[in-house]
Every structure is written in structure tokens, then in C-alpha cells.
Write an enzyme that holds these catalytic residues in place. Structure first.
Site, PDB file in Angstrom:
ATOM      1  N   CYS A 102       0.829  -1.204   0.000  1.00  0.00           N
ATOM      2  CA  CYS A 102       0.000   0.000   0.000  1.00  0.00           C
ATOM      3  C   CYS A 102       0.865   1.256   0.000  1.00  0.00           C
ATOM      4  CB  CYS A 102      -0.950  -0.002   1.193  1.00  0.00           C
ATOM      5  SG  CYS A 102      -0.123  -0.136   2.790  1.00  0.00           S
ATOM      6  N   THR A 103       1.991   1.203   0.719  1.00  0.00           N
ATOM      7  CA  THR A 103       2.903   2.347   0.758  1.00  0.00           C
ATOM      8  C   THR A 103       3.561   2.548  -0.601  1.00  0.00           C
ATOM      9  OG1 THR A 103       3.368   1.975   3.099  1.00  0.00           O
ATOM     10  CG2 THR A 103       4.957   3.301   1.876  1.00  0.00           C
TER      11      THR A 103
END
EC number: 6.2.1.64
Length: 462
Positions: free
Chosen positions: A236-237
Site C-alpha cells: 500500500c505504501t
């Protein structure tokens, strides 16, 4: 020679040195001179308080080193350069070196066999040429290729293998290859089939050296938990909130490369291919500019893609010396070898520690018996795949799972070939029962971490 000597004086000094040479065996090879191996003879032609209890001093051990013993060095990087130098100066004259890498300018500060003019050339070839030129009589044979490209016949010719690798996957593959060369007669290991493996590793100011006798002592896979897992960033990062230059490189490596397929369908990203790294670097710069992130460089890109570990020249020298010493001990039987794991640390002062790594009874690599896998019949094949990749004792990278159903081999999942991966992908969402698997079923798993197929026995639990 002193600077400023006249040419005539230099010539006379060279002639004096040549006169001291002794022709070896009348062959005309002036690679031997009086007293050349005196430092080695002191260890082999007399006994001492630390010699092996069964050792008998003689001239034969030195002749074995000089004329017969064949050593294989895997890796010609920081450790490999030190190893080649140490082995050549210890009397080993028949050495082969394998390395698939080429010389980068960043290597020159610690890999001392290389010079600026060598940048871009194969490490194995340059290292071999340097040692052959610098150590008269020594024959280092280079192999500019992957260890996986060499077969059993090649590896079987060596007395000892010594590794200076920066990859756990390559270590495990080499470990598996030497295990596959073992010969068992009625379940009893034939000692003559054992090729000792000396393994060294460094990371900054820390290092380790170990002695592995395949089939007898703990192998690489027996102690897999000792190797730190690779650092991974949350997806997600990487995808939505990158903050570091490493996030940008990982985004390109994990998402853009398989999506855009810049070099064709099925081409795997190769950290040693300058064209591949350049493409990743340019795309990473674009990603970084989009999120106002600085610090993306070509070197950083290559470091993230190849998972490069920081190296310190002094640590390489210490660990290579330890490994070369163990090679000497085993080749000559003059001293008791390390039993079997040495840890070195000079972050704060100097610290060393030796312990005996214990062999695992159920090691998937060296135990000779299928390893049990416990699942419920309703478990999905994806869970089996996760177990193979996430279990600390296995840590496989891209396992291919096959089995025998109704007398025929069936591939349950294989991800390295795009067409087969697409065809077998639906199996991941099926339960083991739906796939026709039963209690006690044997699963054969192939992976890049080993040249052998690893057998597992499925055990159903309620």
C-alpha cells in the site's frame, strides 16, 4: 626496487632473482624458487600442540596441495578476491572460480584484483588473469556464468568448494548440489562422495565462516533461520504513499515491470543487466518526481533490485582468511577443522564466537525423508504455497508443485512459465480435496533455491 635506480642496476637485480629460481621437475617452468613454500612446510613437515591427533608430518601433504588438490571458489567479489589471493599463496595451484557478474566502478575500493581499466569485464576472468600473472605456477580457471549453468560432472571434480556469495538463494542451491552428489549404499553414506563446503558471509562489520560436511553436519537449510529475511515494503505504501527513493524503485520493480514488460513477455528483471537497471532507474526517477522525492540514483536502483549488502574490506579479509584456513586444514588433515560455525563482529571492539550448528532431523534438504505438511482437506492450494514461501525453515521463492494422480504426473501450480501459470492459477483457489489429494499424498516441489526436487508428505488434520 628503490625509486630512481639506474636501468642497468635493475637488470642485474632481476638476473640475480632469476638465478635463485629452481626449475620445477626439469620442465623449464621457473615458477619455483628456493624457499618459496617454507612457510607452508612449517605446518606440514613437523608436528605441534595443535596438529590433528592422526596427522603424520611428511612432504606428501605439500605435494598434494601443489599438484593434485582442486578447489572451487564461488564468487569473485569482495570475499572472492581475498579467497583467491589467500588460497594461491597457501600452496593451492589448481583453482576454478565461478562468477556471473561484471566489474562495476563501485567494486574498486575493496575488490583489489580489479583496476579502472577492467570496469565492464567479467569478474571471474579478470580475477583469474590477475592471480595467474601474480602467483607463478598457479592456475586459476574462470567460469563467467551462473552456478546453475554447470552440471554435476563439473562439481564432482573438486576436492573442496568454498563460497563467497552475497545471495542466500545461491548458497542454498550450491548446498543442494553438493547434497545431490552424495552416494548412499544400503542407506549408509559413502564418505568418499562428500565434497566439503566452506561458506563465508559478511555484512558491514559482521561476518561468519562455517564448515559443512554434506550429509554429516548441519547444512545451509538446517540453519536457514540464521539468515535475516529480506526487507520488504508494504504494498500500500509503494503503490499510493511512497516516501523514500527505495519505494519508487520497488514500485517499478514489483508493479511496472510485470505490467509494461519492457523487454518482452516472460523476461525476468535481471539485476546484472545494465539495460534492465537503466530502464528501472529512469522509471523510478519519473515516479520520484511525481511525489517530490529526491535521492534516486543508478547505484541505489541497482542496490534495491539486487538487494546489495554494504561491504567493508577489512571484514572480507578476516572472513576470507578464516575460510582459507579451513580449506587448508581439510585439504591437508593437519589440523582439526572448525566445528562448525564462526561468528565475527568488530562493530564495538573485536568479538568472535564459535559454536556447533546442529543438524535438523527433518531438514527438507539433507534429511533424505519427505517432510510432513499438515493441512485440513478444506485448505486451499494457496495456503500450501504460502506455507512454502513463508515458513522460516523453507523460505522458497517461486515453488512449483506437482504430484501423481491416477498414475500420471500433474502440475498443480507453476509460476515461472507464464502460460502454465495462467493455466494452473485456478487451482490456487481450490481445496486440497477438490484437487483430488488424499492423506499421505506426496507433493514434489521445485524451486530456485535448490537443484533438487523436494518431497513433502501431505497429512490431513481435522
Amino acid at each position: 626496487m628503490a625509486e630512481g635506480e639506474e636501468p642497468e642496476k635493475k637488470r642485474r637485480r632481476i638476473e640475480e632473482l632469476n638465478e635463485k629460481m629452481v626449475v620445477d621437475g626439469g620442465s623449464g617452468d621457473r615458477s619455483e624458487w628456493q624457499g618459496r613454500w617454507d612457510h607452508v612446510r612449517k605446518f606440514l613437515e613437523r608436528t605441534g600442540p595443535f596438529t590433528h591427533p592422526d596427522f603424520e608430518a611428511s612432504t606428501e601433504s605439500l605435494q598434494f596441495l601443489l599438484d593434485t588438490c582442486k578447489i572451487l571458489v564461488i564468487g569473485a567479489g569482495g570475499l572472492g578476491c581475498e579467497l583467491l589471493k589467500d588460497l594461491a599463496l597457501s600452496g593451492f595451484r589448481h583453482i576454478h572460480v565461478v562468477d556471473m557478474d561484471t566489474i562495476d566502478v563501485s567494486n574498486l575500493n575493496r575488490q583489489f584484483l580489479f583496476r579502472p581499466k577492467d570496469v565492464g569485464r567479467p569478474k571471474a576472468e579478470v580475477a583469474a588473469d590477475f592471480v595467474n600473472d601474480r602467483v607463478p605456477g598457479c592456475s586459476v580457471v574462470p567460469h563467467f556464468k551462473k552456478i546453475q549453468d554447470l552440471d554435476e560432472t563439473f562439481y564432482r571434480q573438486f576436492h573442496i568448494v568454498v563460497c563467497g556469495l552475497d545471495s542466500v538463494i545461491a548458497r542454498r542451491w550450491m548446498n543442494g548440489m553438493l547434497l545431490s552428489l552424495l552416494i548412499y549404499e544400503d542407506g549408509v553414506l559413502d564418505p568418499s562422495s562428500i565434497i566439503p563446503l566452506i561458506d563465508g558471509g559478511t555484512e558491514g562489520f559482521k561476518g561468519n565462516a562455517r564448515v559443512i560436511l554434506p550429509g554429516m553436519t548441519a547444512c545451509i537449510d538446517c540453519t536457514l533461520e540464521l539468515y535475516p529475511p529480506q526487507i520488504n515494503f508494504p504494498m500500500c505504501t509503494i503503490a499510493s504513499m511512497p516516501r523514500l527513493p527505495e519505494h519508487c524503485v520497488e514500485y517499478v520493480r514489483m508493479l511496472l515491470w510485470p505490467k509494461e514488460k519492457p523487454f518482452g513477455d516472460g523476461v525476468v528483471l535481471d539485476g546484472d543487466d545494465p539495460k534492465h537497471i537503466q530502464w528501472v532507474y529512469q522509471k523510478s526517477l519519473e515516479r520520484a518526481a511525481e511525489f517530490n522525492i529526491t535521492g534516486v540514483t543508478y547505484r541505489l536502483t541497482q542496490g534495491v533490485v539486487k538487494r546489495i549488502i554494504p561491504a567493508v574490506a577489512s571484514t572480507n579479509a578476516v572472513i576470507a582468511a578464516a575460510c582459507a584456513t579451513e580449506v587448508f586444514k581439510i585439504a591437508t588433515s593437519a589440523y582439526v577443522p572448525l566445528n562448525n560455525y564462526l561468528v565475527f563482529n568488530d562493530v564495538d571492539g573485536l568479538y568472535t564466537y564459535t559454536f556447533e550448528a546442529e543438524r535438523k532431523e527433518n531438514c527438507s534438504a539433507c534429511s533424505q525423508v519427505p517432510q510432513d505438511m499438515q493441512f485440513t482437506p478444506s485448505a486451499k492450494l494457496q495456503e500450501v504455497l504460502d506455507y512454502l514461501t513463508e515458513n522460516a525453515s523453507l523460505q522458497m521463492k517461486s515453488p512449483a508443485i506437482t504430484t501423481t494422480l491416477d498414475g500420471k504426473n500433474k502440475t498443480l501450480y507453476l509460476q515461472t512459465v507464464a502460460s502454465i501459470e495462467e493455466r494452473t492459477r485456478p487451482n490456487l483457489s481450490k481445496t486440497l480435496k477438490e484437487l483430488g489429494l488424499v492423506d499421505g499424498q506426496e507433493l514434489a516441489v521445485a524451486d530456485v533455491t535448490t537443484p533438487q526436487t523436494v518431497l513433502f508428505k501431505l497429512k490431513f488434520i481435522s
